[in-house]
Design a protein around this motif. Structure first.
Motif, short mmCIF file in Angstrom:
data_model
loop_
_atom_site.label_atom_id
_atom_site.label_comp_id
_atom_site.label_asym_id
_atom_site.label_seq_id
_atom_site.Cartn_x
_atom_site.Cartn_y
_atom_site.Cartn_z
N ALA B 1 0.84 -1.19 0.00
CA ALA B 1 0.00 0.00 0.00
C ALA B 1 0.88 1.25 0.00
O ALA B 1 1.98 1.24 0.55
N GLN B 2 0.35 2.25 -0.66
CA GLN B 2 1.11 3.49 -0.71
C GLN B 2 1.02 4.22 0.61
O GLN B 2 -0.01 4.20 1.28
N SER B 3 2.10 4.90 0.98
CA SER B 3 2.05 5.74 2.17
C SER B 3 2.99 6.91 1.99
O SER B 3 3.97 6.82 1.23
N VAL B 4 2.68 7.97 2.67
CA VAL B 4 3.48 9.18 2.62
C VAL B 4 3.76 9.60 4.05
O VAL B 4 2.83 9.71 4.86
N THR B 5 5.02 9.82 4.35
CA THR B 5 5.42 10.18 5.71
C THR B 5 6.07 11.55 5.73
O THR B 5 7.03 11.80 4.97
N GLN B 6 5.54 12.40 6.57
CA GLN B 6 6.19 13.68 6.83
C GLN B 6 6.60 13.63 8.30
O GLN B 6 5.76 13.78 9.19
N PRO B 7 7.86 13.43 8.58
CA PRO B 7 8.28 13.15 9.96
C PRO B 7 8.21 14.35 10.90
O PRO B 7 8.18 14.17 12.12
N ASP B 8 8.19 15.54 10.35
CA ASP B 8 8.17 16.74 11.19
C ASP B 8 6.76 17.30 11.25
O ASP B 8 6.22 17.72 10.23
N ILE B 9 6.17 17.33 12.44
CA ILE B 9 4.81 17.86 12.59
C ILE B 9 4.85 19.38 12.60
O ILE B 9 4.01 20.04 11.98
N HIS B 10 5.81 19.93 13.34
CA HIS B 10 5.98 21.38 13.41
C HIS B 10 7.44 21.72 13.13
O HIS B 10 8.34 21.02 13.59
N ILE B 11 7.64 22.83 12.44
CA ILE B 11 8.98 23.37 12.24
C ILE B 11 8.90 24.88 12.40
O ILE B 11 7.96 25.51 11.91
#
Lengths: 116, 111
Positions: B1-11
């Motif tokens: 399954a495809q997934s997209v990860t953005q590890p930083d919630i806030h910058i």
């Protein structure tokens, strides 16, 4: 006006009531989508439609119903609203470029729904 | 399954500083990749897209992103951030006419 229009922009309803969110696009795009946006979850696909009278489930379809009798309209109905459906709902559309894959999503401004 | 990860919630970055927002995807074939930006109370606006060819793509508002197949990444960059860049940024992957989004990175800009 050209574009993608959602209505209402804001809606407050009570648990158990039926709510319909409207989406209208003027580009004759083949594909239309409904997403919900919740803190920590990003955008999750509820339903999408490849053309008039063709719809399919996304990641989180439970509790929602869609229809697409005309290419330009894609209403989303919550048949019996629950508090967990409090969210911001985005409609989007894209052209059918299945073979090139060069689709781009264009979003409406969103509908903020609160279920009390 | 495809997934997209953005590890930083806030910058949080200072105005004028450089910016890099991370995005990793999980997908078998060559993906179609996007970055969208959402200003408060607004819908999502396309910043840039990658379909094929040059792995460094330019977008609007001075943003660019680089596709790195070996790292399954599509990081967004801007050399000098402006206060108006404060927003939430979403990475997305397109597959079979469905789009999969990361959970977003909220960017704050300090004066």
């Amino acid at each position: 006006d050209a574009g993608i229009t959602q209505s209402p922009r804001y809606k407050i309803t009570e648990t158990g009531r039926q709510v319909t969110l409207m989406c209208h696009q003027t580009w004759s795009h083949s594909y239309m989508f409904w997403y919900r946006q919740d803190l920590g979850h990003g955008l999750r696909l509820i339903y999408y439609s490849a053309a008039a009278d063709i719809t399919d489930k996304g990641e989180v379809p439970d509790g929602y119903v869609v229809s697409r009798s005309k290419t330009e309209n894609f209403p989303l109905t919550l048949e019996s609203a629950t508090r967990s459906q409090t969210s911001v709902y985005f409609c989007a559309s894209s052209e059918d470029r299945a073979y090139s894959g060069a689709n781009v999503l264009t979003f409406g401004a969103g509908s903020r729904l609160t279920v009390l | 399954a495809q997934s997209v990860t953005q590890p930083d919630i806030h910058i949080t970055v200072s105005e004028g500083a450089s910016l890099e927002l991370r995005c990793n995807y999980s997908y078998g074939a060559t993906p179609y990749l996007f970055w969208y930006v959402q200003s408060p109370g607004q819908g999502l606006q396309l910043l840039l897209k990658y379909f094929s060819g040059d792995t460094l793509v330019q977008g609007i508002k001075g943003f660019e992103a680089e596709f790195k197949r070996s790292q399954s990444s599509f990081n967004l960059r801007k050399p000098s951030v402006h206060w108006s860049d404060a927003a939430e940024y979403f990475c997305a992957v397109h597959n079979f006419n469905k789009f999969y989004f990361g959970s977003g990175t909220k960017l704050n800009v300090k004066p």
